[in-house]
Design an enzyme around this catalytic site. Structure first.
Site, PDB file in Angstrom:
ATOM      1  N   THR A 118       0.807  -1.206   0.000  1.00 38.47           N
ATOM      2  CA  THR A 118       0.000   0.000   0.000  1.00 38.47           C
ATOM      3  C   THR A 118       0.843   1.261   0.000  1.00 38.47           C
ATOM      4  OG1 THR A 118      -1.566   1.296   1.340  1.00 38.47           O
ATOM      5  CG2 THR A 118      -0.127  -0.209   2.518  1.00 38.47           C
ATOM      6  N   TYR A 142      -2.107   0.613   9.997  1.00 40.04           N
ATOM      7  CA  TYR A 142      -2.248  -0.073   8.712  1.00 40.04           C
ATOM      8  C   TYR A 142      -0.967   0.046   7.904  1.00 40.04           C
ATOM      9  CZ  TYR A 142      -3.644  -0.734   3.829  1.00 40.04           C
ATOM     10  OH  TYR A 142      -3.705  -1.132   2.517  1.00 40.04           O
TER      11      TYR A 142
END
Length: 337
Positions: A118, A142
């Site tokens: 990501t 995250y």
């Protein structure tokens, strides 16, 4: 046909990649615990195993039974605000599951991995667009847990013969242009999904989290990439590894961004009506703008995106959501008979 294992293949991105793999002549098997995935998202006829991708014994068994030559790893937690509330869950799933998966792969001697990563690993980039050599300073669990998973894979690759392509996604959106797959997760927080829901009357308004960022219109800017284009990048990464290519880390984005207000305008155009919205406070863990420098994925993997248009992304997403409304209405009608 070359057999491959797809972890998290019942999820939004994973199921789209399974479709792309089938079209490219591969033989995928899906491993998913259905904690966030949906069994119906797996294409008909595709072998499915219910289980956790971090279970090294299960991974080894499935890899050996299917004679898989590579793994595409999507099993992860991925909602930024949720990660701030539940950091242990995110570290356990995003790093712990990857650890167990790698152990299973090593035991089965499967040494090719396409890793879902990501742009959140960059945090707040110092310069835009951000390239793969930029410093990584994630600002939420995250991003931190996904960066740790990348580093774990890098260290395993240094000690063994593992080869990996890590794809750093920017903001994935849209749905399969043929209507076979799309966002199914209840309560999904992706802006385009939320805006489509508002346009269809499923929610009263979209919340714009902050309008005082240092961006052209004050709202957050993101590089939105069509999920079908992202799927084709995974197929390209797999071909790279099967052809003997080495480890790579590449951005998956288009190289230009759109603001929250621009997204709402695009959804309004597609829906034929304005999207209702209201202003809300900034969310913790949200950078003002993240846009990819995306030349490397094209140069090294030969990726050629076909859907680089915000209006196309929105149109496909809205079409999928409308089909969902029709399916729900049919189900309710049948239940009332």
């Amino acid at each position: 046909m070359t057999a491959v294992l797809v972890t998290g293949g019942a999820g939004y991105i994973g199921s789209q990649v399974v479709l792309a793999l089938l079209e490219a002549g591969f033989r995928p098997t899906v491993l998913d615990d259905l904690s966030t995935g949906v069994r119906e998202a797996v294409p008909p006829g595709t072998p499915f195993v219910l289980g956790n991708a971090g279970d090294s014994d299960l991974v080894r068994t499935v890899l050996e039974r299917t004679e898989s030559q590579a793994v595409l790893h999507f099993a992860a937690s991925l909602v930024v605000p949720e990660s701030l509330d539940h950091p242990l869950r995110y570290w356990r799933n995003n790093l712990g599951t990857t650890l167990g998966l790698l152990e299973g792969m090593m035991r089965a001697a499967v040494l090719r991995l396409v890793l879902s990563s990501t742009a959140a690993v960059y945090g707040i980039p110092e310069t835009l667009p951000v390239d793969e050599d930029a410093a990584c300073h994630p600002i939420n669990p995250y991003g931190s847990s996904k960066l740790a998973a990348e580093r774990l894979v890098t260290e395993v690759a240094a000690a063994h013969a593992l080869r990996c392509v890590a794809l750093r996604y920017f903001n994935v959106a849209g749905a399969d242009p043929a209507g076979r797959s799309g966002q199914r997760r209840p309560g999904a927080t992706h802006l385009i999904k939320v805006a489509c829901d508002a346009a269809l009357g499923r929610r009263d308004a979209v919340e714009i989290h902050g309008d005082d960022y240092a961006t052209p219109d004050g709202t957050g800017v993101r590089d939105y990439v069509h999920v079908a284009d992202l799927a084709s990048a995974h197929v390209a990464a797999l071909h790279h590894l099967l052809d003997g290519g080495g480890c790579l880390t590449v951005n998956c984005g288009y190289g230009h961004g759109h603001s929250v207000r621009q997204v709402l305008a695009a959804v309004g155009r597609a829906a034929g009506r304005p999207v209702p919205w209201r202003l809300a406070p900034r969310r913790a863990g949200d950078p003002p703008a993240v846009v990819a420098r995306a030349e490397l994925v094209r140069q090294r993997l030969g990726w050629r995106p076909r859907h680089d248009s915000l209006d196309r992304i929105v149109a496909d997403a809205l079409a999928w959501e409308r089909r969902g409304s029709i399916r729900a209405a049919v189900q309710l009608s049948a239940a009332g008979e």
